[in-house]
Design a protein around this motif. Structure first.
Motif, PDB file in Angstrom:
ATOM      1  N   ALA A 104      -2.435   9.059   6.555  1.00 48.94           N
ATOM      2  CA  ALA A 104      -2.116   8.872   5.881  1.00 48.94           C
ATOM      3  C   ALA A 104      -1.433   7.222   5.502  1.00 48.94           C
ATOM      4  CB  ALA A 104      -1.169   9.303   5.009  1.00 48.94           C
ATOM      5  N   LEU A 105      -0.909   7.176   6.777  1.00 53.42           N
ATOM      6  CA  LEU A 105       0.070   6.118   6.600  1.00 53.42           C
ATOM      7  C   LEU A 105      -0.959   4.474   7.271  1.00 53.42           C
ATOM      8  CD1 LEU A 105       3.031   4.486   7.904  1.00 53.42           C
ATOM      9  CD2 LEU A 105       2.526   5.013   9.966  1.00 53.42           C
ATOM     10  N   PHE A 106      -2.076   5.237   7.965  1.00 52.46           N
ATOM     11  CA  PHE A 106      -3.231   3.912   7.877  1.00 52.46           C
ATOM     12  C   PHE A 106      -3.338   3.333   6.844  1.00 52.46           C
ATOM     13  CE2 PHE A 106      -7.425   2.992   8.561  1.00 52.46           C
ATOM     14  CZ  PHE A 106      -7.565   1.541   8.800  1.00 52.46           C
ATOM     15  N   LEU A 107      -3.353   4.495   5.852  1.00 55.81           N
ATOM     16  CA  LEU A 107      -4.280   3.356   4.187  1.00 55.81           C
ATOM     17  C   LEU A 107      -2.891   3.106   3.722  1.00 55.81           C
ATOM     18  CD1 LEU A 107      -6.026   6.916   3.165  1.00 55.81           C
ATOM     19  CD2 LEU A 107      -6.579   4.758   3.151  1.00 55.81           C
ATOM     20  N   GLY A 141      -2.974  -1.203   2.204  1.00 58.02           N
ATOM     21  CA  GLY A 141      -2.993  -1.468   0.959  1.00 58.02           C
ATOM     22  C   GLY A 141      -3.744  -0.997   0.107  1.00 58.02           C
ATOM     23  N   HIS A 142      -3.931   0.476   0.732  1.00 59.90           N
ATOM     24  CA  HIS A 142      -4.865   1.780   0.025  1.00 59.90           C
ATOM     25  C   HIS A 142      -3.375   3.431   0.083  1.00 59.90           C
ATOM     26  CE1 HIS A 142      -8.843   0.365   0.122  1.00 59.90           C
ATOM     27  NE2 HIS A 142      -8.246  -0.414   1.798  1.00 59.90           N
ATOM     28  N   LEU A 143      -3.567   3.862  -1.374  1.00 53.81           N
ATOM     29  CA  LEU A 143      -2.183   4.573  -1.893  1.00 53.81           C
ATOM     30  C   LEU A 143      -3.266   5.970  -1.802  1.00 53.81           C
ATOM     31  CD1 LEU A 143      -0.413   3.136  -4.328  1.00 53.81           C
ATOM     32  CD2 LEU A 143      -0.570   3.027  -2.405  1.00 53.81           C
ATOM     33  N   PRO A 144      -2.911   7.064  -0.732  1.00 53.45           N
ATOM     34  CA  PRO A 144      -4.104   8.363  -1.085  1.00 53.45           C
ATOM     35  C   PRO A 144      -3.453   8.888  -2.167  1.00 53.45           C
ATOM     36  CG  PRO A 144      -1.984   7.982   1.114  1.00 53.45           C
ATOM     37  CD  PRO A 144      -1.804   6.390  -0.273  1.00 53.45           C
ATOM     38  N   HIS A 145      -5.003   9.537  -2.830  1.00 55.00           N
ATOM     39  CA  HIS A 145      -4.261  10.142  -3.690  1.00 55.00           C
ATOM     40  C   HIS A 145      -3.682  11.886  -3.838  1.00 55.00           C
ATOM     41  CE1 HIS A 145      -8.294   8.076  -4.556  1.00 55.00           C
ATOM     42  NE2 HIS A 145      -8.269   8.340  -6.459  1.00 55.00           N
ATOM     43  N   THR A 173       7.134   8.679  11.852  1.00 54.94           N
ATOM     44  CA  THR A 173       8.558   8.570  12.222  1.00 54.94           C
ATOM     45  C   THR A 173       9.583   9.202  10.834  1.00 54.94           C
ATOM     46  OG1 THR A 173       8.829   6.072  11.615  1.00 54.94           O
ATOM     47  CG2 THR A 173       8.299   6.516  13.943  1.00 54.94           C
ATOM     48  N   THR A 174      10.394   9.481  10.858  1.00 51.62           N
ATOM     49  CA  THR A 174      11.577   9.523   9.644  1.00 51.62           C
ATOM     50  C   THR A 174      10.954   8.233   8.303  1.00 51.62           C
ATOM     51  OG1 THR A 174      12.772  11.231  10.731  1.00 51.62           O
ATOM     52  CG2 THR A 174      13.288  10.022   8.336  1.00 51.62           C
ATOM     53  N   LEU A 205       7.672   6.845   3.802  1.00 54.56           N
ATOM     54  CA  LEU A 205       6.790   6.236   2.628  1.00 54.56           C
ATOM     55  C   LEU A 205       6.062   6.028   2.087  1.00 54.56           C
ATOM     56  CD1 LEU A 205       6.189   2.995   2.548  1.00 54.56           C
ATOM     57  CD2 LEU A 205       5.475   3.127   4.666  1.00 54.56           C
ATOM     58  N   ILE A 206       5.102   7.744   3.715  1.00 53.71           N
ATOM     59  CA  ILE A 206       4.126   8.297   3.059  1.00 53.71           C
ATOM     60  C   ILE A 206       4.138   8.696   1.881  1.00 53.71           C
ATOM     61  CG2 ILE A 206       2.581   9.875   3.685  1.00 53.71           C
ATOM     62  CD1 ILE A 206       2.262   8.941   6.296  1.00 53.71           C
ATOM     63  N   ARG A 207       5.916   9.563   1.507  1.00 55.71           N
ATOM     64  CA  ARG A 207       5.559  11.073   0.216  1.00 55.71           C
ATOM     65  C   ARG A 207       6.170   9.681  -0.519  1.00 55.71           C
ATOM     66  NH1 ARG A 207       8.442  16.127   0.521  1.00 55.71           N
ATOM     67  NH2 ARG A 207       9.475  15.038   2.980  1.00 55.71           N
TER      68      ARG A 207
END
Length: 211
Positions: free
Chosen positions: A33-36, A40-44, A54-55, A60-62
């Motif tokens: 998810a972080l890689f996406l 520049g790609h937001l996960p569905h 990391t925290t 950021l992922i959330r």
């Protein structure tokens, strides 16, 4: 026809980004998810135990995912990739593609290859891709495209696979049987842009590779 692309936390690179289609449903599994997001790609949807970020990265992922599912890293029975794969199967897509599912942990890589068997049971075409390989499991006649791959290898995923007949390959097989431990199907070569692999019974691992 909806394709779900699962990006998980194995070996990733620009090749993975080039594979993304505009209409893909993107699933970020743990560090995938972080890689996406960093590219520049937001996960569905992002899911996993997120024990490899990391925290700050988790926040950021959330914040960047349309949907977010996390779980306890200790009290869980499934790998992050299997969690994402099961979710994808439940959506009944036309195809599932796993990237980042191969890496330095051979146990995880092999477990992810075994996930392709679930796709067979659900009637959903599934594949694993990395920079050099395209991997799928078949149980019926299937056409394969040469594309950028120089070699096609066949390995049984069940104890035996029967009725293997090849069309369009340099090294022919006719009603052949492959058993676990046999290397007869390694390093064949497609002579045409497309070939046909026939199978009567069993589960056959098809690995297209380039050096």
């Amino acid at each position: 026809m909806t394709r779900i692309m699962i990006i998980t936390g194995g070996t990733l690179g620009d090749w993975a980004l080039e594979e993304i289609r505009a209409d893909d449903i993107l699933v970020g599994s743990d560090r995938g998810a972080l890689f996406l997001i960093q590219n520049g790609h937001l996960p569905h949807i992002s899911m996993g135990d997120f024990d490899s970020v990391t925290t700050e990265e988790l926040a950021l992922i959330r914040a960047s995912s349309q949907e977010f599912i996390d779980c306890d890293p200790i009290y869980k029975d499934l790998t992050d990739t299997e969690m994402a794969f099961n979710w994808a199967l439940d959506q009944n897509p036309s195809q599932i593609l796993l990237v980042g599912a191969l890496g330095t942990r051979f146990d995880h890589s092999l477990a992810n290859v075994h996930l392709l068997r679930k796709g067979i049971a659900h009637g959903i075409p599934c594949a694993i891709m990395d920079a050099n390989n395209l991997i799928m499991v078949i149980d019926r006649p299937t056409r394969v495209r040469k594309g950028p791959y120089t070699h096609t290898s066949l390995l049984p995923l069940s104890l035996e696979v029967t009725g293997i007949t090849l069309h369009g390959f340099q090294y022919p097989l006719h009603q052949a049987t492959l058993e676990i431990g046999m290397s007869l199907g390694i390093s064949n070569i497609l002579l045409e842009p497309e070939g046909l692999i026939e199978v009567s019974s069993g589960l056959l691992l098809v690995i297209q590779s380039k050096d």
